[in-house]
Design a protein around this motif. Sequence first.
Motif, PDB file in Angstrom:
ATOM      1  N   GLY A 131      -5.634  -3.738  -2.620  1.00 18.58           N
ATOM      2  CA  GLY A 131      -5.065  -2.491  -2.085  1.00 18.58           C
ATOM      3  C   GLY A 131      -4.889  -1.462  -3.187  1.00 18.58           C
ATOM      4  O   GLY A 131      -5.179  -0.269  -3.005  1.00 18.58           O
ATOM      5  N   ASN A 159       0.834  -1.207   0.000  1.00 19.40           N
ATOM      6  CA  ASN A 159       0.000   0.000   0.000  1.00 19.40           C
ATOM      7  C   ASN A 159       0.866   1.253   0.000  1.00 19.40           C
ATOM      8  O   ASN A 159       0.570   2.239  -0.681  1.00 19.40           O
ATOM      9  CB  ASN A 159      -0.898   0.019   1.241  1.00 19.40           C
ATOM     10  CG  ASN A 159      -1.936  -1.084   1.194  1.00 19.40           C
ATOM     11  OD1 ASN A 159      -2.520  -1.343   0.140  1.00 19.40           O
ATOM     12  ND2 ASN A 159      -2.155  -1.741   2.316  1.00 19.40           N
ATOM     13  N   ASN A 214      -1.697  -7.863  -3.308  1.00 17.10           N
ATOM     14  CA  ASN A 214      -2.204  -6.529  -2.955  1.00 17.10           C
ATOM     15  C   ASN A 214      -2.977  -5.871  -4.091  1.00 17.10           C
ATOM     16  O   ASN A 214      -3.058  -4.643  -4.171  1.00 17.10           O
ATOM     17  CB  ASN A 214      -1.048  -5.618  -2.508  1.00 17.10           C
ATOM     18  CG  ASN A 214      -1.550  -4.456  -1.676  1.00 17.10           C
ATOM     19  OD1 ASN A 214      -2.519  -4.589  -0.921  1.00 17.10           O
ATOM     20  ND2 ASN A 214      -0.917  -3.302  -1.820  1.00 17.10           N
ATOM     21  N   THR A 259      -3.250  -5.175   1.519  1.00  9.64           N
ATOM     22  CA  THR A 259      -4.697  -5.285   1.753  1.00  9.64           C
ATOM     23  C   THR A 259      -5.160  -6.586   1.119  1.00  9.64           C
ATOM     24  O   THR A 259      -5.053  -6.759  -0.098  1.00  9.64           O
ATOM     25  CB  THR A 259      -5.442  -4.098   1.101  1.00  9.64           C
ATOM     26  OG1 THR A 259      -4.862  -2.886   1.591  1.00  9.64           O
ATOM     27  CG2 THR A 259      -6.924  -4.124   1.446  1.00  9.64           C
TER      28      THR A 259
END
Length: 840
Positions: free
Chosen positions: A547, A353, A544, A624
């Motif tokens: 994210g 992120n 991710n 995420t």
Amino acid sequence: MPIKNLVSLTIDGQQVTVPAGTLIVNAAKKIGIDIPVFCYHPKMEPVGMCRQCLVEVGRPVIDRATGQPVLDTDGSPKVQFGAKLETACTTPVSEGMVVIGTSEKAASGRKDILEFLLTSHPLDCPICDKGGECPLQNLTLRYGPGQSRFVYAEKMHLAKHYLLGELIYLDRERCIQCGRCVRFQTNIVDDPVLGFYNRGRSMEIISDSKPGFDSYFSGNTTDICPVGALTTADFRFQARPWELCSTASICPHCPVGCNLTINLRREADSNGDLVIKRILPRQNESVNEIWICDKGRFAYHYTESKQRLTQPLVRREGELVAIGWEEVLSYVAENFIDAGKNLISLAGGRLSNEDLFSLKELTDGMGGKSALYTHMGGGDLVAQVGLEKGTNLSELGKGTVILVVASDLEEEAPIWWLRVKQAAERGATLIVANARPTKLERYASQVVRYPYGSEATTILAMINSMSAKQNFPKTPKIQQGGEAVKTAAEAISPADNLIIFYGSDGLGLEASQALAQACANLLVVTNHTRKVNNGLIAVWPRANDQGAWELGFQPLSNLKEAFQQYEAIYIAGADPVGDDPSLADGVREAGFVVVQDLFLTETASLADVVLPTQPFTEREGTFTSGERRVQRFYPAVSHSEFKPDYAIFADISKRIGLDAEETPLRIFNRLVAKVPAFKGLSYRLLAQVNEQWPIIDRSDLYYGGASYANTQGLGLQLTLPAQIPSLTWPQVPEIKLVEGTILAVPITILYDQGQTICPSLLLHQRIPPAHIAVHPDVAVRLNFVDGTQVQLKMEGISVKARLHISEQVPLDVAIVPRSLGIPISSPVPIEIKAVEEAKV
Ligand code: SF4
Ligand code: SF4
Ligand code: FES
């Protein structure tokens, strides 16, 4: 919990109140009393095989006439103890029960069992990998006999270095026949590839699968084996447990976000640097419990590959040559300034992120465009109707419908496969919709089969099927669907909870975006959003990807055009040319191309500047997960010659004259202030832990094997926006075939030829060569036998592959695994021809 379901008892003089049905061993664990166990494991049904957990059990005497407890002379309830010791792992608690595990009788029982277990044990602790974290060793020291009455020559001698499969060794002499490994494989992951063979002292664990120990979860058996019988080929004889230190991490290989512990040792051979010795699961009951898949455990060797880029490169007279950091970063900044708003950044979902946010700030600061490199769409919809905070897959059961559409979960996200299977076993209604059979169907209440290309329309047909009764807005142009669609719709509509997993099995960017939209609509019209245990999950290819979408990155529909359109291209953590060689000319002809990666990828080899970066093991950050859980990972090893992605972005930004933060903490704080979904998060909150069950963070190791306690953070889920999105009916792309072609559909497999897997030599036997699979009827029509070497022609590219024949493949398509050397990301017509010498 209503009070009538609670039971009070006494264990070793301590009062405890627990739910009825709790086993004595667990009631004891809750108040810090360790009753020794071998065969018992809290994630499995008790079997009472080893008898190590013997305790004295007394129960109140009840007057048969009155049904009341009989009182002693002092007024307390009279307790009667059984003549024999009982097994604490199979005996449930009862009101007024008195358990004694510290008496001489109990101690003598445990000692006898240990002596029995050691009759044939080799006692080779000094050279055993488990020594130092071995329940048998610990319990023998605490409860066992000081001396053995058996001489070595009398012991049963069995094979010591038996390779069950190329990943797991068995030392047959050390096995205490607790059955944990067999039960894990059979009952938990349903790969019943281990079993007992022979009887009595000759009993052995065997694997009868081909290849041996054929399971994506095999490494977990080495964690739960209570002795050194099962060890990984990766770690055996590599280090002693007490030499190791640990760092908390997050698996970077898929969107599940399994919590990891990285074990390291400082080694002379590595100039005194820390070296990764093994990767273990770290407990997070909301994510991976105490399990990880074998890819997460064994694929980390790419981080220490000799093929990694070690210094920045710049193109001079057509060749990439080494250059210093100072010079290269200034050179990049100057070119970006020249390009101005004609800068495009293309980021891969392996970036954290913090990396993505920094890259976006840099690109936005120039007025350029940021894009995500992925073959899958729909993250914007997951950001709107994703899982509500507090959702935990391991709490789902009756009343919940789980719909898995266009995903082979076991291949794409193995731990999600396991958790969905377990939810189905707890009573959740599992509906699996796919064009081809997948292993998850074994646990499904309903299977919906559709032709490739009809993924989104099948979901829309479910909505239409409901609309007759429910007055839902009807999807234009789509019919109600067949019986399976109607039955699925009937299950979904009244369900308390609905969770939808959608993937990219047979789908490219456009079609998966349409499927996501259809799934989001289904959640909205059936009122299954903004409620705990409801929402949409995308089975992304990277850790991710979600994210990236949350931070505003979206994929481009046409990369070729983009490469022509922008003057400067900044590609980080992505290899578009490796996936699609037809993009090579676009990269070659683009004005100024910077590639930031771990390896000299196909794309990097065409760039003007190549910047080396760091893998997840060397730096800090957050990912995420697909469940929108933000989780921290920490640096395990340090290599000062490399820079993390976020630091490179920050440095370039500053040289350009933009404001930028340089540390992950400060970047994350800035991100939280700017991106509403992250509101309220902080590194401190992400690092918080609550007590989890089962408790594995005590010194005994009896419960969780070598799995590591989580003291470094459970992460937190993102917030959904207040407003529920309005319905938009997706445009479903059509696929046109020309004569002589067959539709090739891409699928994802766990072990592919990607650069984050191949450097792990251990996994090589599991990585298949380039191949396609067709139905037997298609093979007959094309005149091929199984194993024929064929030439595939697709979109101007020609590649060789092995042809397999399988009844599981739908008629008139060819299944093509991604990242095996055949450049395919979305369905495409192909011509299949035999390679001359291999033709039948
Ligand atoms: S190999 Fe380990 S887990 Fe399996 S039965 Fe033997 S002791 Fe138990
Ligand atoms: S399931 Fe996914 S995140 Fe978990 S260990 Fe396997 S690859 Fe890693
Ligand atoms: S019988 Fe209880 S732990 Fe084995």
